[in-house]
Design an enzyme around this catalytic site. Sequence first.
Site, PDB file in Angstrom:
ATOM      1  N   HIS A 229       0.876  -1.184   0.000  1.00  0.00           N
ATOM      2  CA  HIS A 229       0.000   0.000   0.000  1.00  0.00           C
ATOM      3  C   HIS A 229       0.914   1.236   0.000  1.00  0.00           C
ATOM      4  O   HIS A 229       2.031   1.173   0.509  1.00  0.00           O
ATOM      5  CB  HIS A 229      -0.820  -0.062   1.297  1.00  0.00           C
ATOM      6  CG  HIS A 229      -1.885   0.974   1.427  1.00  0.00           C
ATOM      7  ND1 HIS A 229      -1.621   2.268   1.829  1.00  0.00           N
ATOM      8  CD2 HIS A 229      -3.230   0.907   1.250  1.00  0.00           C
ATOM      9  CE1 HIS A 229      -2.762   2.940   1.886  1.00  0.00           C
ATOM     10  NE2 HIS A 229      -3.752   2.139   1.543  1.00  0.00           N
TER      11      HIS A 229
ATOM     12  N   ASP B 211       3.091  -4.572   8.053  1.00  0.00           N
ATOM     13  CA  ASP B 211       1.906  -3.732   7.911  1.00  0.00           C
ATOM     14  C   ASP B 211       0.701  -4.661   8.081  1.00  0.00           C
ATOM     15  O   ASP B 211       0.376  -5.448   7.186  1.00  0.00           O
ATOM     16  CB  ASP B 211       1.938  -3.074   6.524  1.00  0.00           C
ATOM     17  CG  ASP B 211       0.624  -2.387   6.168  1.00  0.00           C
ATOM     18  OD1 ASP B 211      -0.361  -2.544   6.917  1.00  0.00           O
ATOM     19  OD2 ASP B 211       0.580  -1.711   5.126  1.00  0.00           O
TER      20      ASP B 211
ATOM     21  N   GLN C 271      -4.549  -4.987   6.951  1.00  0.00           N
ATOM     22  CA  GLN C 271      -5.567  -5.914   6.441  1.00  0.00           C
ATOM     23  C   GLN C 271      -5.602  -7.220   7.222  1.00  0.00           C
ATOM     24  O   GLN C 271      -6.628  -7.899   7.257  1.00  0.00           O
ATOM     25  CB  GLN C 271      -5.313  -6.216   4.955  1.00  0.00           C
ATOM     26  CG  GLN C 271      -5.493  -5.034   4.047  1.00  0.00           C
ATOM     27  CD  GLN C 271      -6.910  -4.485   4.053  1.00  0.00           C
ATOM     28  OE1 GLN C 271      -7.881  -5.197   4.336  1.00  0.00           O
ATOM     29  NE2 GLN C 271      -7.038  -3.203   3.768  1.00  0.00           N
TER      30      GLN C 271
ATOM     31  N   LYS D 284     -10.279  -0.698  10.594  1.00  0.00           N
ATOM     32  CA  LYS D 284     -10.442  -1.888   9.738  1.00  0.00           C
ATOM     33  C   LYS D 284     -10.822  -3.107  10.574  1.00  0.00           C
ATOM     34  O   LYS D 284     -11.094  -4.173  10.046  1.00  0.00           O
ATOM     35  CB  LYS D 284      -9.146  -2.164   8.973  1.00  0.00           C
ATOM     36  CG  LYS D 284      -8.709  -0.957   8.157  1.00  0.00           C
ATOM     37  CD  LYS D 284      -8.126  -1.317   6.857  1.00  0.00           C
ATOM     38  CE  LYS D 284      -7.385  -0.132   6.280  1.00  0.00           C
ATOM     39  NZ  LYS D 284      -7.852   0.244   4.953  1.00  0.00           N
TER      40      LYS D 284
ATOM     41  N   CYS E  75      -4.688   2.375  -3.621  1.00  0.00           N
ATOM     42  CA  CYS E  75      -3.450   2.914  -3.027  1.00  0.00           C
ATOM     43  C   CYS E  75      -2.292   1.945  -3.237  1.00  0.00           C
ATOM     44  O   CYS E  75      -1.457   1.772  -2.345  1.00  0.00           O
ATOM     45  CB  CYS E  75      -3.625   3.230  -1.547  1.00  0.00           C
ATOM     46  SG  CYS E  75      -4.797   4.514  -1.227  1.00  0.00           S
TER      47      CYS E  75
HETATM   48  N1  PMP Z   1      -1.684  -0.695   4.648  1.00  0.00           N
HETATM   49  C1  PMP Z   1      -2.653  -1.435   4.099  1.00  0.00           C
HETATM   50  C2  PMP Z   1      -2.333  -2.824   3.631  1.00  0.00           C
HETATM   51  C3  PMP Z   1      -3.936  -0.923   3.996  1.00  0.00           C
HETATM   52  O1  PMP Z   1      -4.910  -1.643   3.445  1.00  0.00           O
HETATM   53  C4  PMP Z   1      -4.195   0.399   4.476  1.00  0.00           C
HETATM   54  C5  PMP Z   1      -5.570   1.011   4.370  1.00  0.00           C
HETATM   55  N2  PMP Z   1      -6.195   0.838   3.136  1.00  0.00           N
HETATM   56  C6  PMP Z   1      -3.142   1.105   5.046  1.00  0.00           C
HETATM   57  C7  PMP Z   1      -1.905   0.528   5.116  1.00  0.00           C
HETATM   58  C8  PMP Z   1      -3.338   2.485   5.582  1.00  0.00           C
HETATM   59  O2  PMP Z   1      -4.202   2.478   6.653  1.00  0.00           O
HETATM   60  P1  PMP Z   1      -4.768   3.835   7.265  1.00  0.00           P
HETATM   61  O3  PMP Z   1      -5.293   4.635   6.088  1.00  0.00           O
HETATM   62  O4  PMP Z   1      -5.838   3.408   8.196  1.00  0.00           O
HETATM   63  O5  PMP Z   1      -3.631   4.520   7.930  1.00  0.00           O
END
Ligand code: PMP
Length: 407
Positions: free
Chosen positions: A124, A201, A204, A227, A365
């Site tokens: 991401h 990270d 998910q 999430k 993203c």
């Molecule tokens: N890493 C991953 C794998 C994600 O799916 C996301 C959110 N889509 C993020 C990081 C970023 O999370 P946040 O926007 O809640 O900071």
Amino acid sequence: MNDVDWHAVRNDFPLLKQQVYGKPLAYLDNAATSQKPNAVIETVEQYYRQDNANVHRGVYALSERATERYEASRNKVQSFLHAAHREEIIFVRGTTEAINLVAQSYARPRLTHDSEILISAMEHHSNIVPWQIACQQTGAKLTIIPISDSGEIDLDDYKQRLTKRTQLVAITHMSNALGTILPVQEMIAMAHAQNIPVLLDGAQAVPHIGINVQTLDCDFYAFSGHKIYGPTGIGVLYGKQTILDAMPPYQGGGDMISQVSFENTLYNTLPYKFEAGTPNIAGAVGLGAALDYVEYIGLDNIVRHEQPLLEYATQELLTIKGLRIIGTAKHKASIISFVLDAAHPHDISSILDREGVAIRAGHHCAMPLMERFRIPATARVSLAFYNTKQDIDRLIKAIKEVLILFG
Ligand code: PMP
């Protein structure tokens, strides 16, 4: 819980009862954010109605109560992640802030033009851009672990990319665009064999995989509350105590100090050293309620419920002519990305929306990942435990309508 009544569980989520364009909502964008159970909504409301005060400061009952609730949530996160010490749990805004914290406070001081940060091709942007910034600041290089057509990492290839120059491996535990679950246990062991620390990270992964940071032996673990059925604006950075202790603060301000003078400032101990300013107290309290709720249902039950739903959705999608699933890893959870010959992902999601079916379309993203598959975007279905076969059936029916519309 032994026997979960999934119908009753779904009823715990008031938002899911609404209609969109006169049709019942089928919410299939859980990877973007999850809906909130009554337990979380009521806990946050009750906190503001009864316990709201600033934390760690007041010597009066209300502030002590707010502090107790905030710190009790830290204990819940500790136990949820199976961390050895509560001081290893830092409250942040979310995964993004957690990774930026590590990039600036851990990586930046260690990076030189001879060093590298190793990430995967399916990260991401939150696990790409903070490292790019740190690399630009120091002259270090960002190196990429490639992925196969199925969206998997080749461990032999990965091993070859771990070098004396590698300062940190930063990888997703589960891909938000493909659903791949990475072999993180092996990847961490391989990095540690060369004394390279690893950040996971977990944005998910946390709603779908039981996490034990001590068994994984990861050095950092990041996730977002929203999430995993908790509020937005709250997340967690786990870090091993010895590593966090040696890191300088990320931000300066109230609460992160033990003494301030114009000549010299002494920083507070962990975890407060990394929690400058008034934190998201209600968010932390709400996250605690979300983790209680998930633990009440049981992650084992959640996996047992979600995995057949994923298989059912995959099978049904594959019956649609001209539909191609992007990301066919053996080990995956709850996310299906796909493209259709006949229609762009944005058109698919707009048409599905009119049918009350909410899915995500775009690059998720993860623009470099889209480039890897030579596509601009995908349509993404992402499941939570409150989803049903009926949600999937409505999805399939709506996609068939897209095909009719686009000839
Ligand atoms: N890493 C991953 C794998 C994600 O799916 C996301 C959110 N889509 C993020 C990081 C970023 O999370 P946040 O926007 O809640 O900071």
